[in-house]
Enzyme design. Structure first.
Site, PDB file in Angstrom:
ATOM      1  CB  SER A 191      -0.857   0.015   1.115  1.00 50.02           C
ATOM      2  OG  SER A 191      -1.745   1.077   1.264  1.00 50.02           O
ATOM      3  CG  ASP A 244       7.178   5.209 -11.564  1.00 49.63           C
ATOM      4  OD1 ASP A 244       7.791   4.075 -11.974  1.00 49.63           O
ATOM      5  OD2 ASP A 244       6.028   5.120 -11.688  1.00 49.63           O
ATOM      6  CE  LYS A 253      -5.166  -2.241   0.582  1.00 56.02           C
ATOM      7  NZ  LYS A 253      -5.654  -0.956   0.423  1.00 56.02           N
TER       8      LYS A 253
END
Length: 529
Positions: free
Chosen positions: A284, A295, A309
């Site tokens: 999460s 990224d 998740k």
């Protein structure tokens, strides 16, 4: 022509009316079913339970994370994330059916009246809690209570046969989410977060500032085993590493429009080498943070593929204090990767079995066992490295699980609490001598060796618990058992940060992170620079 338009208008009104009526029909259908069961069923029924079961049944058909919690479960879930609760301010462990105080929280109610580590709480408000096999949750309920209320406890200290009574006024107790913050070497700091709670961003910034004052230039952020928490805290922490106007995460769902979160100009660690540690239990909010770092090529992610998740739950409070947590959207990393792993029709059992399946496929031992289709390939935003979607965050540097020293014998000792128990017993007998001999942790880490008698005590305790001694497995696990005992004694003698300073000596992800972060060429190569 007018007749045709009129006919179309009538048809549209009829369709709109039918669409509006459908939810009402469904609601009436549920009400009628409940009424029929309540009034016509052959045996007496509990209406409240029927309603709860119906809600649970509906949510189970949706996805693995939409769920219902009764009022007690709701309270228990929210407390650790709120950042505080009302109580007496101690950390404790249960050992041979007795509550041992491990640590007294500085400035808390217990410290103010003179409670110390090593005390054994025998009675709470004239109720015996030692030797009666009382549940830990029941003991906690007796110790906790509204701020300003009084609780009376009686403790056994050292070898004094007389019980000492303390009257403690409960207060607001902070719940920390930061397990450790220390300098791993002269220029590398280490911070470990166990969850993303309301106080986590402030805790992180305070720890970061202290490490920077000690000369920190690079940072290892440990999110191993961190199951997540608040989305806004993950965003705040990612903002500490990214410069202005960088997309951190976005959410989107069938009834939820795209909602983006971007970084601001206020980050306190936007430069300097960064390594984020993750594993199969990082979930999460941990995945949001590590995904944003990866990224934007801001740091190197080290470890194993994260849990996967990536569903957003909206809490919907019910009038009786219960709560529905309903999935309303998905999380996406800045490159557009969905964090959520595959699930089918909300089958929780199959979903939870995923980690076992990963182990059986060899995913935790070898990166070559993890296969991603070409459709799951993405490019990072700065150096255009290939990263993968399709569930979880795949690290830049894979670290396999070390299975060589984890044996069935070792697992049985840990599972029955015996490793923890023998550590506490040793310190209980030797606390005064240990405090005198090792006033500083650096001295303890360098010089203390777990006595062979303590290891023999562990073996005998295992036999008492019907754990058959296996010499081959014991010898294989002995270095790990010894390290864990030394770390647990350090935790109780000093603090949680000292525990990790010892246990990280056996953490391959940590050791690899330290190697990468101290070699500029290797670090830049991992980031495609």
């Amino acid at each position: 022509m007018k007749r045709i338009l009129f006919s179309l208008l009538v048809a549209m009104i009829a369709i709109t009316s039918a669409v509006a009526q459908k939810p009402n029909q469904d609601a009436r259908k549920l009400s009628m079913a409940l009424y029929a069961i309540s009034n016509l069923y052959v045996d007496p029924v509990d209406d409240s339970k029927l309603v709860e079961d119906a809600i649970i049944g509906m949510l189970e058909k949706l996805d693995p994370h939409s769920n219902y919690m009764d009022p007690e479960e709701t309270k228990e879930m929210t407390e650790p994330l709120q950042g505080n609760f009302d109580g007496i301010g101690i950390q404790f462990n249960m050992l041979t059916d007795t509550l041992y105080v491990i640590q007294v929280i500085p400035g808390g109610p217990s410290e103010k009246v003179g409670l110390v580590a090593g005390d054994r709480i025998i009675m709470v408000d004239d109720t015996l809690i030692a030797g009666v096999k009382m549940k830990t949750t029941d003991i906690m309920k007796r110790l906790r209570g509204p701020k300003g209320t009084e609780v009376s406890i009686k403790v056994l200290r050292n070898k004094n046969p007389e019980l000492i009574e303390f009257k403690i006024i409960r207060g607001k107790i902070p719940v920390t989410s930061l397990d450790a913050a220390y300098m791993a070497d002269k220029q590398t700091g280490y911070i470990k977060l166990n969850r993303f709670a309301a106080s986590s961003a402030d805790e992180f910034r305070e720890a970061l500032a202290k490490l920077q004052k000690q000369g920190m230039k690079n940072l290892i952020l440990d999110l191993q085993g961190n199951g997540g928490g608040y989305l806004n805290i993950a965003i705040e922490l990612a903002d500490e590493f990214l410069d202005k106007d960088k997309l951190i995460v976005y959410t989107e769902g069938n009834k939820q429009p795209r909602d983006e979160a971007k970084s601001t100009a206020k980050g306190n660690f936007e430069e300097g080498r960064l390594v984020v540690l993750v594993d199969e239990s990082s979930a999460s909010a941990s995945e949001i943070l590590s995904g944003a770092v990866q990224d934007w090529d801001r740091g190197v992610v080290v470890g194993r593929r994260t849990f996967g998740k990536g569903l957003v739950q909206k809490p919907i409070p019910m009038p009786d204090g219960s709560m529905i947590r309903l999935t309303v959207a998905r999380y996406y990393t800045p490159t557009g990767r969905s964090i959520q792993k595959h699930y089918e029709n909300g089958k929780l059992e199959d979903y939870q079995h995923d980690l076992i399946d990963r182990y059986n496929r060899g995913e935790l031992m070898s990166a070559d066992s993890i296969h991603f289709p070409d459709s799951m390939k993405y490019n990072t935003l700065e150096t255009k490295r290939i990263v993968y979607g399709g569930g979880g965050i795949m690290p830049d540097v894979f670290i396999p699980v070390d299975t060589t020293r984890y044996t069935d014998y070792h697992r049985s000792l840990v599972a029955t609490g015996l490793v923890n128990r023998v550590s506490m017993s040793y310190l209980d007998r030797n606390r005064a001598a240990m405090n005198k001999k090792y006033p500083k942790f650096s001295q303890y880490k360098k010089d203390f060796t777990v006595p062979e008698e303590t290891l023999q005590e562990l073996i005998e305790l295992g036999k008492d618990e019907k754990i058959e001694f296996n010499e081959e497995q014991y010898n294989r696990s002995k270095p790990l058992i010894t390290l864990q005992i030394k770390a647990l004694i350090a935790r109780d003698l000093y603090d949680m940060a000292e525990y990790f300073q010892i246990i990280n000596d056996d953490n391959e992800s940590f050791k690899e992170a330290l190697r990468i972060i101290n070699d500029e060429a290797v670090y830049n190569k991992e980031l495609g620079k």
